[in-house]
Design a protein around this motif. Structure first.
Motif, PDB file in Angstrom:
ATOM      1  N   ALA A  90      43.627  47.865  33.147  1.00 10.22           N
ATOM      2  CA  ALA A  90      43.698  48.370  31.487  1.00 10.22           C
ATOM      3  C   ALA A  90      42.795  47.614  30.905  1.00 10.22           C
ATOM      4  O   ALA A  90      41.971  48.450  29.767  1.00 10.22           O
ATOM      5  CB  ALA A  90      45.014  48.342  30.928  1.00 10.22           C
ATOM      6  N   ASP A  91      42.216  46.821  31.712  1.00  8.93           N
ATOM      7  CA  ASP A  91      40.662  46.036  31.112  1.00  8.93           C
ATOM      8  C   ASP A  91      39.528  46.987  31.036  1.00  8.93           C
ATOM      9  O   ASP A  91      38.529  46.529  30.399  1.00  8.93           O
ATOM     10  CB  ASP A  91      40.539  44.810  31.510  1.00  8.93           C
ATOM     11  CG  ASP A  91      40.184  44.639  33.130  1.00  8.93           C
ATOM     12  OD1 ASP A  91      39.994  45.751  33.706  1.00  8.93           O
ATOM     13  OD2 ASP A  91      40.180  43.635  33.705  1.00  8.93           O
ATOM     14  N   VAL A  92      39.548  48.040  31.782  1.00  6.90           N
ATOM     15  CA  VAL A  92      38.480  48.867  31.984  1.00  6.90           C
ATOM     16  C   VAL A  92      37.928  49.435  30.484  1.00  6.90           C
ATOM     17  O   VAL A  92      36.912  49.755  30.221  1.00  6.90           O
ATOM     18  CB  VAL A  92      38.500  49.903  32.860  1.00  6.90           C
ATOM     19  CG1 VAL A  92      38.720  49.515  34.218  1.00  6.90           C
ATOM     20  CG2 VAL A  92      39.710  51.052  32.531  1.00  6.90           C
ATOM     21  N   VAL A  93      38.907  49.463  29.401  1.00  3.84           N
ATOM     22  CA  VAL A  93      38.769  49.883  28.133  1.00  3.84           C
ATOM     23  C   VAL A  93      37.304  48.820  27.676  1.00  3.84           C
ATOM     24  O   VAL A  93      36.878  49.198  26.605  1.00  3.84           O
ATOM     25  CB  VAL A  93      39.984  49.793  27.416  1.00  3.84           C
ATOM     26  CG1 VAL A  93      40.363  48.157  26.856  1.00  3.84           C
ATOM     27  CG2 VAL A  93      39.645  50.454  26.000  1.00  3.84           C
TER      28      VAL A  93
ATOM     29  N   TRP B  23      37.279  38.830  28.549  1.00  3.15           N
ATOM     30  CA  TRP B  23      38.050  40.051  28.677  1.00  3.15           C
ATOM     31  C   TRP B  23      37.468  41.361  29.132  1.00  3.15           C
ATOM     32  O   TRP B  23      37.681  42.467  29.066  1.00  3.15           O
ATOM     33  CB  TRP B  23      38.635  40.295  26.869  1.00  3.15           C
ATOM     34  CG  TRP B  23      39.361  39.136  26.534  1.00  3.15           C
ATOM     35  CD1 TRP B  23      38.917  38.088  25.672  1.00  3.15           C
ATOM     36  CD2 TRP B  23      40.679  38.908  26.940  1.00  3.15           C
ATOM     37  NE1 TRP B  23      39.985  37.283  25.548  1.00  3.15           N
ATOM     38  CE2 TRP B  23      40.880  37.704  26.588  1.00  3.15           C
ATOM     39  CE3 TRP B  23      41.661  39.279  27.862  1.00  3.15           C
ATOM     40  CZ2 TRP B  23      42.288  37.105  26.432  1.00  3.15           C
ATOM     41  CZ3 TRP B  23      42.942  39.026  28.085  1.00  3.15           C
ATOM     42  CH2 TRP B  23      43.214  37.859  27.324  1.00  3.15           C
ATOM     43  N   GLY B  24      36.289  41.176  29.937  1.00  2.53           N
ATOM     44  CA  GLY B  24      35.736  42.038  30.729  1.00  2.53           C
ATOM     45  C   GLY B  24      36.601  42.425  31.781  1.00  2.53           C
ATOM     46  O   GLY B  24      37.486  41.708  32.141  1.00  2.53           O
ATOM     47  N   HIS B  25      36.049  43.537  32.730  1.00  3.72           N
ATOM     48  CA  HIS B  25      36.692  43.979  33.755  1.00  3.72           C
ATOM     49  C   HIS B  25      36.974  42.877  35.007  1.00  3.72           C
ATOM     50  O   HIS B  25      35.825  42.084  35.091  1.00  3.72           O
ATOM     51  CB  HIS B  25      36.011  45.307  34.243  1.00  3.72           C
ATOM     52  CG  HIS B  25      36.849  45.952  35.632  1.00  3.72           C
ATOM     53  ND1 HIS B  25      38.109  46.068  35.466  1.00  3.72           N
ATOM     54  CD2 HIS B  25      36.345  46.102  36.849  1.00  3.72           C
ATOM     55  CE1 HIS B  25      38.486  46.497  36.600  1.00  3.72           C
ATOM     56  NE2 HIS B  25      37.600  46.653  37.571  1.00  3.72           N
ATOM     57  N   ARG B  26      38.085  42.623  35.303  1.00  2.00           N
ATOM     58  CA  ARG B  26      38.434  41.586  36.396  1.00  2.00           C
ATOM     59  C   ARG B  26      38.538  40.064  35.611  1.00  2.00           C
ATOM     60  O   ARG B  26      38.245  39.116  36.300  1.00  2.00           O
ATOM     61  CB  ARG B  26      37.643  41.709  37.678  1.00  2.00           C
ATOM     62  CG  ARG B  26      37.626  42.881  38.474  1.00  2.00           C
ATOM     63  CD  ARG B  26      37.109  42.648  39.819  1.00  2.00           C
ATOM     64  NE  ARG B  26      37.366  43.641  40.851  1.00  2.00           N
ATOM     65  CZ  ARG B  26      36.926  43.993  41.999  1.00  2.00           C
ATOM     66  NH1 ARG B  26      36.027  42.985  42.273  1.00  2.00           N
ATOM     67  NH2 ARG B  26      36.984  44.838  42.610  1.00  2.00           N
ATOM     68  N   GLY B  27      38.414  40.057  34.555  1.00  2.00           N
ATOM     69  CA  GLY B  27      38.676  38.914  33.773  1.00  2.00           C
ATOM     70  C   GLY B  27      40.034  38.367  33.670  1.00  2.00           C
ATOM     71  O   GLY B  27      40.923  38.434  34.608  1.00  2.00           O
TER      72      GLY B  27
END
Length: 186
Positions: free
Chosen positions: A43-46, A58-62
């Motif tokens: 859901a972090d792709v937002v 809070w980026g992707h894969r963070g």
């Protein structure tokens, strides 16, 4: 990683949880719920839409791919299970396995920045020592030849989990049946 492997893990955990003799609607619901939990970290792709850099916490894969995040989600699921009268311990472990598997599986890919498994103790992104899975393109790139290739590789890699999750079950023998299929006293 394409979502195929994450869904396969959720489906396999759902099969494990439901055992035999469970109505198909309950099985589907449990498999679906655990698959959604296995997908939750993505859901972090937002962050892309919010212009949060890929490498940011809070980026992707963070942070959402960390074990701390997985434990937090597991505690929430356990509390909800207890509130609903189900086994908090069992559901907490299932949730931890589903969410926690996501970051680990993403470390097995050959691209990106790695996963922040140890956040908040470390902001480092890590990869597994062996990276057999090709990294998936994000968004519409999944509709390309590369996306099709990645999906095929991932499907084959997770085929055992799919087979376990979807293979038809044997019907349970009637209560009191013996190994020879005879009822006691017959």
């Amino acid at each position: 990683m394409a979502s195929i492997g994450h869904v396969a893990v959720g489906m396999a955990l759902g099969r494990f949880e439901t055992g035999t003799g469970v109505p198909w609607r309950r099985r589907v619901a449990v498999m679906g719920f655990l698959s959604l939990l296995a997908l939750l970290p993505d859901a972090d792709v937002v962050a892309f839409a919010l212009r949060i850099p890929y490498a940011a916490t809070w980026g992707h894969r963070g942070a959402s791919h960390s074990w701390v995040f997985a434990v937090g989600v597991a505690l929430v699921v356990a509390a909800l299970a207890r509130w609903r009268g189900a086994s908090a311990t069992r559901w907490g472990w299932l949730a931890l396995a589903a969410v926690g598997s996501h970051g680990i599986l993403d470390t097995l890919t050959d691209g990106g920045l790695g996963a922040a498994l140890f956040w908040p103790f470390s902001h480092a992104r890590v990869f597994a020592p062996v990276r057999p899975l090709p990294v998936a393109p994000i968004g519409a790139g999944m509709l390309s030849a590369r996306g099709l290739y990645v999906s095929g590789v991932e499907f084959l890699a997770f085929l055992p989990a799919w087979i376990y999750a979807l293979w038809p079950r044997r019907k349970a023998p009637p209560a009191g049946a013996t190994a020879q299929g005879l009822h006691p006293g017959a």
